[in-house]
Motif scaffolding. Structure first.
Motif, PDB file in Angstrom:
ATOM      1  N   ASP A  98       2.941  -0.503 -36.708  1.00 17.26           N
ATOM      2  CA  ASP A  98       3.269  -0.156 -37.918  1.00 17.26           C
ATOM      3  C   ASP A  98       4.779  -0.010 -38.320  1.00 17.26           C
ATOM      4  O   ASP A  98       5.540   0.140 -37.354  1.00 17.26           O
ATOM      5  CB  ASP A  98       2.651   1.536 -37.853  1.00 17.26           C
ATOM      6  CG  ASP A  98       2.799   2.093 -39.172  1.00 17.26           C
ATOM      7  OD1 ASP A  98       3.679   2.163 -40.102  1.00 17.26           O
ATOM      8  OD2 ASP A  98       1.469   2.599 -39.432  1.00 17.26           O
ATOM      9  N   PRO A  99       5.018  -0.434 -39.505  1.00 15.34           N
ATOM     10  CA  PRO A  99       6.612  -0.240 -39.821  1.00 15.34           C
ATOM     11  C   PRO A  99       7.342   0.773 -39.595  1.00 15.34           C
ATOM     12  O   PRO A  99       8.610   0.709 -39.228  1.00 15.34           O
ATOM     13  CB  PRO A  99       6.211  -0.762 -41.303  1.00 15.34           C
ATOM     14  CG  PRO A  99       5.106  -1.204 -41.695  1.00 15.34           C
ATOM     15  CD  PRO A  99       4.369  -0.500 -40.782  1.00 15.34           C
ATOM     16  N   LYS A 100       6.473   1.936 -39.477  1.00 17.26           N
ATOM     17  CA  LYS A 100       7.202   3.222 -38.956  1.00 17.26           C
ATOM     18  C   LYS A 100       7.886   3.101 -37.551  1.00 17.26           C
ATOM     19  O   LYS A 100       8.656   4.003 -36.943  1.00 17.26           O
ATOM     20  CB  LYS A 100       6.355   4.560 -39.088  1.00 17.26           C
ATOM     21  CG  LYS A 100       5.044   4.573 -38.242  1.00 17.26           C
ATOM     22  CD  LYS A 100       4.234   5.759 -38.776  1.00 17.26           C
ATOM     23  CE  LYS A 100       2.843   5.669 -38.109  1.00 17.26           C
ATOM     24  NZ  LYS A 100       2.010   6.599 -38.613  1.00 17.26           N
ATOM     25  N   ASP A 101       7.388   2.121 -36.786  1.00 21.15           N
ATOM     26  CA  ASP A 101       7.622   1.920 -35.353  1.00 21.15           C
ATOM     27  C   ASP A 101       8.987   1.211 -35.114  1.00 21.15           C
ATOM     28  O   ASP A 101       9.613   0.867 -34.247  1.00 21.15           O
ATOM     29  CB  ASP A 101       6.772   1.510 -34.448  1.00 21.15           C
ATOM     30  CG  ASP A 101       5.437   2.120 -34.290  1.00 21.15           C
ATOM     31  OD1 ASP A 101       5.674   3.483 -34.336  1.00 21.15           O
ATOM     32  OD2 ASP A 101       4.140   1.857 -34.360  1.00 21.15           O
ATOM     33  N   ASP A 102       9.411   0.667 -36.307  1.00 26.13           N
ATOM     34  CA  ASP A 102      10.712  -0.186 -36.398  1.00 26.13           C
ATOM     35  C   ASP A 102      11.889   0.139 -35.433  1.00 26.13           C
ATOM     36  O   ASP A 102      12.596  -0.621 -35.113  1.00 26.13           O
ATOM     37  CB  ASP A 102      11.216  -0.614 -37.767  1.00 26.13           C
ATOM     38  CG  ASP A 102      10.107  -1.610 -38.676  1.00 26.13           C
ATOM     39  OD1 ASP A 102       9.269  -1.886 -37.786  1.00 26.13           O
ATOM     40  OD2 ASP A 102      10.329  -1.792 -39.751  1.00 26.13           O
ATOM     41  N   ALA A 150       5.416   4.296 -25.822  1.00 20.74           N
ATOM     42  CA  ALA A 150       5.103   5.077 -27.144  1.00 20.74           C
ATOM     43  C   ALA A 150       4.598   4.037 -28.161  1.00 20.74           C
ATOM     44  O   ALA A 150       4.373   4.607 -29.005  1.00 20.74           O
ATOM     45  CB  ALA A 150       6.865   5.494 -27.375  1.00 20.74           C
ATOM     46  N   LEU A 151       4.957   2.699 -27.720  1.00 22.66           N
ATOM     47  CA  LEU A 151       4.373   1.674 -28.745  1.00 22.66           C
ATOM     48  C   LEU A 151       2.928   1.428 -28.258  1.00 22.66           C
ATOM     49  O   LEU A 151       2.557   0.561 -28.780  1.00 22.66           O
ATOM     50  CB  LEU A 151       5.383   0.484 -28.712  1.00 22.66           C
ATOM     51  CG  LEU A 151       6.473   0.626 -29.305  1.00 22.66           C
ATOM     52  CD1 LEU A 151       7.424  -0.750 -29.136  1.00 22.66           C
ATOM     53  CD2 LEU A 151       6.408   0.946 -30.972  1.00 22.66           C
ATOM     54  N   GLY A 152       2.324   1.819 -27.217  1.00 20.29           N
ATOM     55  CA  GLY A 152       1.066   1.659 -26.979  1.00 20.29           C
ATOM     56  C   GLY A 152       1.041   0.283 -26.251  1.00 20.29           C
ATOM     57  O   GLY A 152      -0.080  -0.565 -26.175  1.00 20.29           O
ATOM     58  N   LEU A 153       2.212  -0.207 -25.645  1.00 19.39           N
ATOM     59  CA  LEU A 153       2.290  -1.630 -25.070  1.00 19.39           C
ATOM     60  C   LEU A 153       2.189  -1.773 -23.442  1.00 19.39           C
ATOM     61  O   LEU A 153       2.621  -2.542 -22.902  1.00 19.39           O
ATOM     62  CB  LEU A 153       3.423  -2.360 -25.716  1.00 19.39           C
ATOM     63  CG  LEU A 153       3.715  -2.407 -27.246  1.00 19.39           C
ATOM     64  CD1 LEU A 153       4.723  -3.231 -27.236  1.00 19.39           C
ATOM     65  CD2 LEU A 153       2.358  -3.342 -27.332  1.00 19.39           C
ATOM     66  N   THR A 154       1.739  -0.429 -22.873  1.00 16.20           N
ATOM     67  CA  THR A 154       1.524  -0.579 -21.536  1.00 16.20           C
ATOM     68  C   THR A 154       0.154  -0.237 -21.313  1.00 16.20           C
ATOM     69  O   THR A 154      -0.638   0.403 -22.082  1.00 16.20           O
ATOM     70  CB  THR A 154       2.285   0.674 -20.632  1.00 16.20           C
ATOM     71  OG1 THR A 154       1.904   1.970 -21.291  1.00 16.20           O
ATOM     72  CG2 THR A 154       3.782   0.398 -20.985  1.00 16.20           C
ATOM     73  N   PRO A 155      -0.313  -0.751 -20.074  1.00 13.11           N
ATOM     74  CA  PRO A 155      -1.736  -0.433 -19.798  1.00 13.11           C
ATOM     75  C   PRO A 155      -2.529   0.977 -19.731  1.00 13.11           C
ATOM     76  O   PRO A 155      -3.160   1.509 -20.142  1.00 13.11           O
ATOM     77  CB  PRO A 155      -1.936  -1.114 -18.403  1.00 13.11           C
ATOM     78  CG  PRO A 155      -0.838  -1.965 -18.242  1.00 13.11           C
ATOM     79  CD  PRO A 155      -0.026  -1.619 -19.009  1.00 13.11           C
ATOM     80  N   GLU A 156      -1.462   1.989 -19.534  1.00 10.87           N
ATOM     81  CA  GLU A 156      -1.691   3.548 -19.450  1.00 10.87           C
ATOM     82  C   GLU A 156      -1.560   3.986 -20.808  1.00 10.87           C
ATOM     83  O   GLU A 156      -2.626   4.578 -21.127  1.00 10.87           O
ATOM     84  CB  GLU A 156      -0.328   4.080 -18.801  1.00 10.87           C
ATOM     85  CG  GLU A 156      -0.651   5.551 -18.725  1.00 10.87           C
ATOM     86  CD  GLU A 156       0.490   6.511 -17.899  1.00 10.87           C
ATOM     87  OE1 GLU A 156       0.406   7.561 -18.239  1.00 10.87           O
ATOM     88  OE2 GLU A 156       1.083   5.741 -17.146  1.00 10.87           O
TER      89      GLU A 156
END
Length: 140
Positions: free
Chosen positions: A29-33, A100-106
Motif C-alpha cells: 500500500d502507498p501508506k507503507d512508503d 511489518a510489511l508482511g514480507l517474512t514467512p512468520e
C-alpha cells in the motif's frame, strides 16, 4: 584536519538486491512508503558495511609499518565501523521492518490466521505455542 570519508560507490550487493526483489514482488500500500524507504536504507547500510570492511583490509595491507599517522587513522576507522557491529545492529531492524510489511514467512502466516505462526521452525517456539494453547483450554 582529517578529510571526511566519501560515500561508498553504489554497488548493490546481496542484501540490497534481495530486499529490492522482495519489495517488487510484494503488493504494498502507498501508506507503507516510509517503511519501504527504511528497509531500503537498512539494506544499503548493511551492504556498505561489507564493502567498508573490505576497504579497511585493503588499506591495512597497503600501509607501511612505519606510517604511524596512517595506522592511527586506520585504528580509529576500525574502532568506529565494523562489519559485525553494523550487521548485528541493523539485521534485526531490517527483519522487523520486513515483518511489518508482511514480507517474512512468520508475518504471512499471521496474516493467514495461523495461531502458531510465531513458533516457526524453532522447537522451543513450538512448545511455547502448544503450552499457550493448552493453558487457554484448561485454566488453572
Amino acid at each position: 584536519m582529517t578529510k571526511p570519508l566519501k560515500r561508498l560507490p553504489r554497488r548493490p550487493t546481496t542484501m540490497t538486491v534481495a530486499v529490492r526483489r522482495a519489495l517488487k514482488a510484494a503488493d504494498l500500500d502507498p501508506k507503507d512508503d516510509g517503511v519501504v524507504a527504511l528497509v531500503k536504507e537498512y539494506a544499503r547500510l548493511m551492504d556498505d558495511a561489507v564493502q567498508l570492511g573490505g576497504l579497511i583490509e585493503d588499506v591495512r595491507a597497503e600501509l607501511d609499518d612505519d606510517d604511524k599517522s596512517g595506522r592511527r587513522k586506520l585504528a580509529r576507522l576500525e574502532k568506529a565501523v565494523t562489519v559485525y557491529q553494523t550487521t548485528n545492529d541493523l539485521g534485526p531492524k531490517l527483519l522487523a521492518a520486513l515483518s511489518a510489511l508482511g514480507l517474512t514467512p512468520e508475518a504471512r502466516a499471521k496474516d493467514r490466521g495461523d495461531k502458531n505462526a510465531s513458533a516457526g521452525t524453532n522447537p522451543l517456539g513450538k512448545l511455547i505455542a502448544i503450552h499457550g494453547a493448552a493453558s487457554r483450554k484448561h485454566p488453572a
